[in-house]
Design a protein around this motif. Structure first.
Motif, short mmCIF file in Angstrom:
data_model
loop_
_atom_site.label_atom_id
_atom_site.label_comp_id
_atom_site.label_asym_id
_atom_site.label_seq_id
_atom_site.Cartn_x
_atom_site.Cartn_y
_atom_site.Cartn_z
N GLU A 132 39.37 41.02 29.58
CA GLU A 132 39.85 39.70 29.32
C GLU A 132 39.89 39.05 30.57
O GLU A 132 39.36 37.91 31.07
CB GLU A 132 41.13 39.32 28.81
CG GLU A 132 41.27 39.58 27.12
CD GLU A 132 42.59 39.77 26.78
OE1 GLU A 132 42.72 40.15 25.48
OE2 GLU A 132 43.75 39.63 27.42
N ALA A 133 40.54 39.94 31.88
CA ALA A 133 40.70 39.54 33.01
C ALA A 133 39.27 39.18 33.75
O ALA A 133 38.87 38.41 34.36
CB ALA A 133 41.52 40.54 33.89
N GLN A 142 36.52 38.65 32.36
CA GLN A 142 35.68 37.49 31.86
C GLN A 142 36.27 36.24 32.49
O GLN A 142 35.63 35.42 33.14
CB GLN A 142 35.96 37.38 30.32
CG GLN A 142 34.82 36.59 29.63
CD GLN A 142 35.00 37.00 28.31
OE1 GLN A 142 36.00 37.10 27.58
NE2 GLN A 142 33.74 36.53 27.45
N LYS A 143 37.67 36.31 32.76
CA LYS A 143 38.30 34.99 33.18
C LYS A 143 37.82 34.96 34.55
O LYS A 143 37.75 33.72 35.17
CB LYS A 143 39.99 35.40 33.14
CG LYS A 143 40.62 34.23 33.63
CD LYS A 143 42.20 34.31 33.42
CE LYS A 143 42.94 33.51 33.90
NZ LYS A 143 44.35 34.02 34.02
N TYR A 144 37.80 36.21 35.22
CA TYR A 144 37.61 35.83 36.91
C TYR A 144 36.18 35.95 37.19
O TYR A 144 35.77 36.31 38.49
CB TYR A 144 38.35 36.80 37.64
CG TYR A 144 40.00 36.32 37.37
CD1 TYR A 144 40.36 35.43 38.10
CD2 TYR A 144 40.59 37.19 36.75
CE1 TYR A 144 41.92 35.09 38.04
CE2 TYR A 144 41.91 37.04 36.68
CZ TYR A 144 42.54 35.95 37.11
OH TYR A 144 43.83 35.68 37.02
#
Ligand code: ATP
Ligand code: MG
Length: 399
Positions: free
Chosen positions: A79-80, A82-84
């Motif tokens: 998730e991280a 993808q986010k960053y």
């Protein structure tokens, strides 16, 4: 005929969501593992800013949450990333299934190049392709090797994967190895050991209180309200705490007890947990039998067939209904079975040794007979119902 299915579907049940109790379910929240999860997260966080994380070795007894916690961290990392928009890739490999260096490299290559087929290529090709891809994408590639002790050529695998970082101009490969074999680390080649264990994490067994809290959380999700007695949860936790603090075993007990109570659409009680324990124990034993070597299986099979027929001891009137066997008749039967199954029969001394091993595994018990019946002889008793043992051995030979 249709009615049977309809009846099944309209049958009242005490479960709300049975899936929650299955061994494959990963809960959103893992009580008592915050510390371990945080540590793994901290260790792999540098990958988000393109730094190479240390390799990590996670170990601890079975059912202590190693796999669940690691998978939890991987999904948060995904998730991280993808986010960053961070160049981080990951692959989870269970080495019980993919148990060679070749298969591990294949899984890695397939993950990084999903559209390509690597069938029939040698390991060196896979390795080169893997490095090329990591460098081209400049990614940090996290490779999780669960049940890593099952890998056959582990030292070679370790060597390849760590050498890779010297060969890479861009990008990194980082490992997370997981094992429940406490002595595994000591068996590694010193170089592999220092590579894999740059950082180490030990998962402690759960105590009865912790298991109780874990089961309570699952009960709320898995059962309709009020259908599980608190004392039943406490008992299941106490049993599992005795089994070296294994949460998987605790959940197995809860599910099995639930199934027993569900048959009668009633609350889960202590009695159901006790019955579940016997049933679960039996399942575990049957699994164990299927992993026995040939010779031990044949000896066990001989003991089970004789038990089913009632041995000489019983016929001679020894011990009433006690289906104890003489070691002599076991050896005779063993020789017959070997002939039928086209195996070489070993000497009586070897068979005594196999009987010792079966006793150590808890599959049989032995004792010396009292004087009188043919002097003193060893009496052998099967610890589990003969028909179940027979079907497990037969299954094993059918594989
Ligand atoms: N802290 C926890 N909270 C809730 N459930 C847990 C917790 N720890 C373990 N479990 C559950 O117990 C079961 C076993 O956990 P897991 O598979 O992670 O154990 P493991 O340490 O990997 O065991 P093994 O060494 O046998 O592979 C899983 O069904 C998991 O959901
Ligand atoms: Mg595991």
């Amino acid at each position: 005929m249709q009615d049977i299915f309809e009846q099944e579907m309209s049958r009242p049940t005490i479960f709300k969501d049975r899936n929650v109790l299955s061994p494959h379910y990963i809960p959103d929240h893992l009580p008592y593992r915050d510390g371990e999860i945080t540590r793994i997260m901290k260790a792999i966080a540098p990958s988000l800013s393109q730094k190479r994380p240390n390799n990590i070795f996670v170990y601890g007894k079975t059912g202590t949450g190693k796999t669940s916690s690691t998978k939890h961290v991987l999904s948060r990392l995904g998730e991280a990333a993808q986010k960053y928009e961070a160049p981080v890739e990951q692959v989870y490999i269970n080495c019980r299934i993919h148990n060679t260096k070749y298969q591990v490299l294949l899984k890695c290559a397939e993950r990084l190049c999903p559209e390509e087929s690597f069938m029939g290529h040698p390991a060196t090709f896979l390795y080169e392709r893997l490095l090329k891809e990591v460098a081209k994408k400049a990614v940090t590639f996290i490779v999780v090797l669960d049940e890593i002790d099952k890998t056959k050529d582990l030292d070679e695998l370790m060597y390849s994967l760590t050498r890779s970082n010297d060969d890479l101009l861009q990008g990194h490969i980082a490992l997370i190895g997981i094992s429940n074999k406490i002595d595994f680390k000591e068996k590694l080649d010193p170089r592999s050991k220092s590579t894999l264990c740059q950082e180490e994490m030990v998962f402690a067994p759960y105590n009865a209180e912790q298991l109780q809290a874990i089961l309570k959380e699952r009960t709320v999700e898995g059962f309709k309200e009020g259908y599980v007695e608190d004392s039943a949860i406490a008992l299941a936790s106490a049993y599992a705490a005795q089994e070296s603090g294994d949460a998987r075993y605790a959940l197995k007990l809860l599910l099995k007890a639930g199934e027993i109570a569900d048959e009668q659409n009633k609350r889960v009680t202590d009695e159901d947990v006790k019955n579940a324990r016997n049933a679960v124990e039996e399942d575990i034993v049957l699994e164990l039998i299927q992993t026995l070597p040939d010779q031990q299986s044949i000896v066990l099979f001989s003991v089970a067939t004789l038990t089913e027929e009632g041995g000489k001891y019983q016929r001679l009137g020894g011990g009433g209904n006690d289906p104890a066997l003489f070691s002599g008749e076991v050896y005779q039967r063993y020789q017959t079975v070997c002939k039928q199954w086209h195996r070489n029969a070993r000497s009586a001394r070897w068979v005594r040794e196999y009987l010792n091993e079966l006793e150590m595994l808890g599959l049989i018990t032995t004792e010396l007979s009292g004087k009188g019946i043919r002097g003193q002889t060893r009496l052998i008793r099967l610890s589990f119902p003969a028909e179940k043992v027979l079907s497990a051995v037969q299954k094993r030979f059918a594989e």
